[in-house]
Design an enzyme around this catalytic site. Structure first.
Site, PDB file in Angstrom:
ATOM      1  N   ASP A 240      12.324  16.760 -15.400  1.00  0.00           N
ATOM      2  CA  ASP A 240      11.242  15.884 -15.829  1.00  0.00           C
ATOM      3  C   ASP A 240      11.785  14.558 -16.350  1.00  0.00           C
ATOM      4  OD1 ASP A 240       8.350  15.549 -16.659  1.00  0.00           O
ATOM      5  OD2 ASP A 240       9.307  15.378 -18.629  1.00  0.00           O
ATOM      6  N   GLU A 268      12.416  13.790 -11.212  1.00  0.00           N
ATOM      7  CA  GLU A 268      11.222  12.947 -11.233  1.00  0.00           C
ATOM      8  C   GLU A 268      11.636  11.523 -11.617  1.00  0.00           C
ATOM      9  OE1 GLU A 268       6.885  12.634 -13.483  1.00  0.00           O
ATOM     10  OE2 GLU A 268       8.722  13.071 -14.589  1.00  0.00           O
ATOM     11  N   ASP A 392      -4.813   0.513  12.814  1.00  0.00           N
ATOM     12  CA  ASP A 392      -5.746   1.619  13.009  1.00  0.00           C
ATOM     13  C   ASP A 392      -5.160   2.793  13.794  1.00  0.00           C
ATOM     14  OD1 ASP A 392      -5.582   0.311  15.454  1.00  0.00           O
ATOM     15  OD2 ASP A 392      -7.700   0.663  15.944  1.00  0.00           O
TER      16      ASP A 392
END
Length: 467
Positions: A240, A268, A392
């Site tokens: 963490d 992280e 797209d």
């Protein structure tokens, strides 16, 4: 990640033949998914991350109190059948919040629900017996278990006079386990260091250069690292808030229990810059992976902000796939709305994909998720070549590795069905679409060219038939 221009020929006889042969094909909804109970053993390519497991983040914020380990234990057989290879658990030790805490305010690093402190004996998730049962059940089902480790800060200490601040600070820790007692000497500031890489939310900030701290965390025979691996049998660790301390701490922790060959590690490092993520992995001397926040933010821009060219962005998975853990959402952040396309991206590309419990169990269609997991484990191998890129439409080809044949994934951000000619690696072979989005089964031309299609605002995934 190399690029290749898409092949867009004129109205030749070959094209007309393809269109005629496809004109009778029905454009179906996503049904008839690939089976989730017949997984092949695949070769793992360390260079690209091909053939890797799928991880489950086995919690979300504020899970129900009291029996979470038992809840997970009951889900293990179904997760195994779906192809989950590892589970990441929340911080399992007693924290200041007691029975209400999610574990990120650690108090006693050796109390897994055995001591009556912080107002409770069990943690929010259960007691040490139910945790041990969960780990055993996972291992019996060939699922690895990763522990969440919070090493930046502590919480729940009592007041003591602190000569380094000339005040009283909450830095006296006398946990009932009798292990890793701490005082002001073990936090910042102290006699050797005023601060390190970062503090968090005003909590007492551990000083990893202090012998008492490093011994209890990884150096000594009685350390956390060795206890978690050798006594509790965790297979890996999620670290963490690694911005708060040096990458060398993670390196030493991992190496103290055998290095990357013996345990998995992921940090992280919350940073959307792929170069910074790579720098952190390098600073651990490649002992740890990192969550690919660069991929996370690129997918949000691509799928929710209608610009699929953002999938060309720099990501850790493109720099160092074997050290990239990809994800769509987690307990801290959930910004992507078009989650199916995002999961299709991480399941078809390099890296180690992580599925979020709440997405899998509560929010999304489990059959579609299982289908993508099957595709990841059975098709997605080798390097990636971009075949087409526009705002797209976006098409990538995985080139295959070992027993994994590779695939072509086609994303559509428009309101209409789309189709493109692409160049595959399967000259002369028959291919099909593996999500149920289309039931075309064309035969690829000898030179690899083939026409594929995709539904509006969705994805299609193509590979050879007969798997």
């Amino acid at each position: 990640m190399n690029k290749e221009s898409s092949y867009l020929p004129g109205r030749t006889a070959l094209i007309m033949a393809f269109f005629l042969s496809f004109s009778a094909c029905k454009k179906s909804a996503i049904t008839d998914l690939a089976p989730a109970d017949n997984f092949k053993q695949t070769q793992v390519d360390a260079a690209t991350g091909s053939g890797s497991d799928v991880m489950m983040q086995a919690f979300y914020w504020d899970v129900p109190q009291g029996g979470w380990w038992n809840t997970l234990n009951d889900k293990i057989p179904a997760w195994k059948a779906a192809g989950i290879g590892a589970i990441w658990l929340p911080p399992a030790t007693k924290a200041q919040g007691g029975a209400t805490s999610m574990g990120y305010d650690p108090y006693d690093y050796f109390d897994f629900g055995s001591y009556n402190q912080m107002g409770t004996k069990p943690t929010r998730f259960g007691d040490s017996t139910s945790l041990g049962k969960l780990i055993a059940t996972a291992h019996n089902n060939s699922i690895k278990v990763y522990a969440d480790i919070v090493l930046n800060h502590c919480s729940g200490g009592t007041l003591e006079a602190n000569p380094y601040t000339s005040t009283s600070t909450y830095t006296k820790f006398t946990p009932l386990s009798g292990k890793f007692q701490r005082t002001y000497n073990d936090f910042h500031p102290n006699d050797i260091e005023a601060a390190d890489e970062g503090a968090f939310a005003g909590f007492p900030d551990l000083c990893h250069k202090k012998a008492n701290v490093s011994n209890w965390i990884y150096n000594a025979s009685y350390s956390m690292s060795k206890f978690y691996k050798n006594s509790l049998h965790f297979d890996g660790f999620r670290f963490d808030y690694v911005k708060g301390y040096g990458a060398w701490v993670v390196k030493n922790f991992v190496n103290s229990v055998g290095g990357p060959a013996a345990v998995f590690a992921v940090g992280e490092e919350w940073d959307g810059n792929a170069a910074n993520l790579q720098n952190w992995v390098d600073a651990t001397e490649q002992t740890s992976s990192a969550f690919d926040f660069a991929c996370f933010y690129a997918m949000n821009s691509a799928f929710d902000k209608n610009d699929l060219t953002r999938l060309n962005d720099d990501m850790l998975l493109k720099r160092n796939a074997a050290k990239a853990v990809t994800f769509v959402s987690n307990h801290d952040t959930d910004i992507t709305t078009n989650k199916y396309s995002a999961y299709a991206y991480i399941m078809t590309h390099e890296g180690y994909p992580c599925v979020f419990y709440k997405d899998y169990e509560n929010l999304l269609d489990k059959n579609r998720m299982n289908n993508l997991i099957w595709i990841h484990k059975n098709l997605a191998g080798g390097t990636t070549t971009n075949l087409y890129s526009a705002a797209d439409q976006y098409i990538d080809r995985r080139n295959g590795y070992g027993t994994l044949p590779g695939l072509i994934v086609y994303f559509n951000g428009s309101d209409n069905w789309q189709q493109q000619w692409v160049t595959s690696n399967w000259g002369g072979k028959k291919i099909k679409e593996y999500t149920g989005a289309s039931n075309w089964e064309p035969t690829v031309a000898a030179d690899g060219r083939v026409l594929i299609q995709v539904p509006p605002h969705a994805y299609s995934i193509w590979s050879v038939t007969g798997l």
